[in-house]
Design an enzyme around this catalytic site. Structure first.
Site, PDB file in Angstrom:
ATOM      1  CB  CYS A 118      43.565  15.723  41.985  1.00  0.00           C
ATOM      2  SG  CYS A 118      43.557  17.376  41.313  1.00  0.00           S
ATOM      3  CG  HIS A 257      43.125  16.284  46.032  1.00  0.00           C
ATOM      4  ND1 HIS A 257      44.390  16.736  45.743  1.00  0.00           N
ATOM      5  CD2 HIS A 257      42.289  16.945  45.184  1.00  0.00           C
ATOM      6  CE1 HIS A 257      44.320  17.617  44.765  1.00  0.00           C
ATOM      7  NE2 HIS A 257      43.059  17.771  44.409  1.00  0.00           N
ATOM      8  CG  ASN A 287      44.439  21.285  43.661  1.00  0.00           C
ATOM      9  OD1 ASN A 287      45.283  20.391  43.671  1.00  0.00           O
ATOM     10  ND2 ASN A 287      43.250  21.135  43.104  1.00  0.00           N
TER      11      ASN A 287
HETATM   12  O1  UT7 Z   1      41.645  19.190  42.330  1.00  0.00           O
HETATM   13  C1  UT7 Z   1      40.758  18.806  41.334  1.00  0.00           C
HETATM   14  C2  UT7 Z   1      39.407  18.910  41.804  1.00  0.00           C
HETATM   15  N1  UT7 Z   1      38.999  20.302  41.897  1.00  0.00           N
HETATM   16  C3  UT7 Z   1      38.183  20.648  42.852  1.00  0.00           C
HETATM   17  O2  UT7 Z   1      37.863  19.848  43.693  1.00  0.00           O
HETATM   18  C4  UT7 Z   1      37.628  22.057  42.833  1.00  0.00           C
HETATM   19  C5  UT7 Z   1      36.160  22.012  43.111  1.00  0.00           C
HETATM   20  N2  UT7 Z   1      35.497  23.301  43.083  1.00  0.00           N
HETATM   21  C6  UT7 Z   1      35.738  24.274  43.966  1.00  0.00           C
HETATM   22  O3  UT7 Z   1      36.604  24.172  44.804  1.00  0.00           O
HETATM   23  C7  UT7 Z   1      34.845  25.482  43.951  1.00  0.00           C
HETATM   24  O4  UT7 Z   1      33.746  25.234  43.110  1.00  0.00           O
HETATM   25  C8  UT7 Z   1      35.554  26.783  43.479  1.00  0.00           C
HETATM   26  C9  UT7 Z   1      36.537  27.248  44.549  1.00  0.00           C
HETATM   27  C10 UT7 Z   1      36.284  26.543  42.173  1.00  0.00           C
HETATM   28  C11 UT7 Z   1      34.555  27.904  43.275  1.00  0.00           C
HETATM   29  O5  UT7 Z   1      33.810  28.080  44.447  1.00  0.00           O
HETATM   30  P1  UT7 Z   1      32.216  28.176  44.412  1.00  0.00           P
HETATM   31  O6  UT7 Z   1      31.792  28.464  45.778  1.00  0.00           O
HETATM   32  O7  UT7 Z   1      31.730  26.942  43.750  1.00  0.00           O
HETATM   33  O8  UT7 Z   1      32.005  29.457  43.542  1.00  0.00           O
HETATM   34  P2  UT7 Z   1      31.270  29.602  42.130  1.00  0.00           P
HETATM   35  O9  UT7 Z   1      32.110  28.987  41.071  1.00  0.00           O
HETATM   36  O10 UT7 Z   1      29.850  29.159  42.275  1.00  0.00           O
HETATM   37  O11 UT7 Z   1      31.294  31.162  41.970  1.00  0.00           O
HETATM   38  C12 UT7 Z   1      30.608  31.996  42.885  1.00  0.00           C
HETATM   39  C13 UT7 Z   1      30.911  33.439  42.497  1.00  0.00           C
HETATM   40  C14 UT7 Z   1      30.710  33.713  41.013  1.00  0.00           C
HETATM   41  O12 UT7 Z   1      30.160  34.995  40.891  1.00  0.00           O
HETATM   42  P3  UT7 Z   1      28.593  35.209  40.612  1.00  0.00           P
HETATM   43  O13 UT7 Z   1      28.307  34.462  39.347  1.00  0.00           O
HETATM   44  O14 UT7 Z   1      27.920  34.611  41.818  1.00  0.00           O
HETATM   45  O15 UT7 Z   1      28.458  36.675  40.501  1.00  0.00           O
HETATM   46  C15 UT7 Z   1      32.098  33.721  40.470  1.00  0.00           C
HETATM   47  O16 UT7 Z   1      32.247  34.509  39.324  1.00  0.00           O
HETATM   48  O17 UT7 Z   1      32.272  33.733  42.793  1.00  0.00           O
HETATM   49  C16 UT7 Z   1      32.880  34.315  41.627  1.00  0.00           C
HETATM   50  N3  UT7 Z   1      34.296  33.962  41.619  1.00  0.00           N
HETATM   51  C17 UT7 Z   1      35.227  34.735  42.188  1.00  0.00           C
HETATM   52  N4  UT7 Z   1      35.159  35.883  42.856  1.00  0.00           N
HETATM   53  C18 UT7 Z   1      36.309  36.405  43.317  1.00  0.00           C
HETATM   54  C19 UT7 Z   1      34.876  32.850  41.085  1.00  0.00           C
HETATM   55  N5  UT7 Z   1      36.196  32.899  41.299  1.00  0.00           N
HETATM   56  C20 UT7 Z   1      36.448  34.056  41.982  1.00  0.00           C
HETATM   57  C21 UT7 Z   1      37.609  34.637  42.486  1.00  0.00           C
HETATM   58  N6  UT7 Z   1      37.508  35.805  43.147  1.00  0.00           N
HETATM   59  N7  UT7 Z   1      38.839  34.075  42.354  1.00  0.00           N
END
Ligand code: UT7
Length: 334
Positions: A118, A257, A287
């Site tokens: 990125c 970004h 992204n």
């Molecule tokens: O470009 C390169 C750099 N990349 C980034 O900057 C990305 C950085 N990270 C993020 O943007 C976020 O961490 C994510 C968008 C990837 C995830 O968001 P989050 O708020 O950190 O969610 P999480 O990974 O902590 O997941 C929370 C919950 C989980 O369920 P449980 O364990 O709480 O039951 C996940 O399984 O959300 C669930 N989950 C989803 N639910 C519905 C993860 N992905 C999805 C989804 N739909 N697509």
């Protein structure tokens, strides 16, 4: 600003290409265990573009560059170099730069691909800026492009909803008054384990097993990347602003970004940029990795969010970890 001893690298034209096919969050709801509500509230993404079977990183780049050639009326023979930031090249070699050079008939150019995920476009801008300052080059094309759909596992909701395909390109030329004033780049390999693609390189060459185990797809520990992205982008932007005696009031537009709207909002809040100062288009494209910042520049210019003599800051964070920030005086029509 005019300093006879300094030659600034200025962006004098922009081009963009995104595939026609739109995949909405509702489309993804049909394919995996996710909801439009989760995606919009956790990321700000509403839709993304997906390359057709005929579209590739090279073809999208060529389309973006052709827009520059046409609008700026430049002769491809006058292009000195082509730098392509991507992690999804058409193939490992020859480079996208070579394939693009041949297609746009830039017969006097050299060039190369740059891999920084990125941060690729910002690292490529930094490279082009130093090439301009060497006084050896007068016209450099910098492209940020990624076909993320080629390395995304559509069975993994943790990553599948986040990425899109697209290309953005800029023309860099020397200027005595406008362009890149200052920059700061960083890498930290400790972050490598949080965002990577395990196979396809010399560590894990492609085998039946690597394919079966989904090792040719993006793997991400989202929460760790999120935390590091907020801190990395905030710190490096502060550093660039402090080094140039800038406060939030001096910046017309902050282009970060586009990985997650929550990340951008948090960074903007810490830096005290208001909504008018902060550019967001992740809702439309998700992204696109190396392409987010050049596409944002293009969209900001075309929606009149970017004006001549604006002070702008471009900041990124990505796999590696890699991150960086550039302060520039914008004047595309000089
Ligand atoms: O470009 C390169 C750099 N990349 C980034 O900057 C990305 C950085 N990270 C993020 O943007 C976020 O961490 C994510 C968008 C990837 C995830 O968001 P989050 O708020 O950190 O969610 P999480 O990974 O902590 O997941 C929370 C919950 C989980 O369920 P449980 O364990 O709480 O039951 C996940 O399984 O959300 C669930 N989950 C989803 N639910 C519905 C993860 N992905 C999805 C989804 N739909 N697509």
């Amino acid at each position: 600003m005019k300093n006879k001893n300094i030659l600034y690298a200025n962006i004098t034209a922009v081009g963009k290409y995104v595939p026609e096919k739109i995949i909405t969050n509702y489309d993804l709801e049909q394919k995996m265990d996710t909801t439009n509500e989760w995606i919009t509230s956790r990321t700000g993404i509403e839709q993304r573009r997906k390359a057709s079977n005929e579209e590739t990183s090279v073809s999208m780049s060529v389309n973006a560059i052709k827009e520059i050639i046409k609008n700026k009326n430049i002769n491809p023979k006058d292009i000195d170099a082509i730098i392509v930031a991507t992690i999804t090249p058409d193939m490992f070699f020859p480079s996208c730069a070579c394939l693009i050079q041949q297609q746009i008939k830039a017969t006097n150019a050299w060039g190369f691909d740059l891999s920084a995920a990125c941060s690729g476009f910002i690292f490529a801008l930094e490279t082009a800026s130093n090439m301009i300052q060497s006084k050896k080059y007068k016209k450099i094309i910098v492209v940020g492009v990624d076909t993320m759909s080629s390395i995304i596992d559509y069975n993994d909701r943790n990553t599948a909803v986040l990425f899109g395909d697209g290309a953005g390109a800029v023309l860099i030329e020397p200027s005595e008054t406008n362009g890149i004033i200052d920059s700061k780049m960083k890498i930290d390999g400790d972050g490598g384990k949080f965002l990577y693609m395990p196979a396809g390189g010399s560590l894990n060459p492609a085998t039946e097993k690597t394919v079966k185990n989904n090792m040719h797809f993006v793997k991400q520990d989202g929460a760790s990347v999120f935390k590091n992205a907020v801190k990395g982008m905030t710190d490096i932007t502060s550093e660039i602003m402090n080094n140039n005696n800038l406060s939030n009031h001096n910046i017309n537009l902050f282009i970060a970004h586009q990985a997650n709207k929550r990340i951008i909002d948090l960074v903007a809040k810490k830096l005290k940029f208001n909504e008018t100062q902060t550019f967001i288009n992740i809702d439309k494209y998700a992204n696109t990795t190396a392409a987010t910042i050049p596409i944002a520049l293009y969209d900001a210019l075309n929606s009149k969010r970017l004006h001549d003599n604006d002070n702008i800051v471009l900041t990124t964070f990505g796999a590696g970890f890699t991150w960086g920030s550039i302060y520039m005086k914008w004047n595309i029509y000089e």
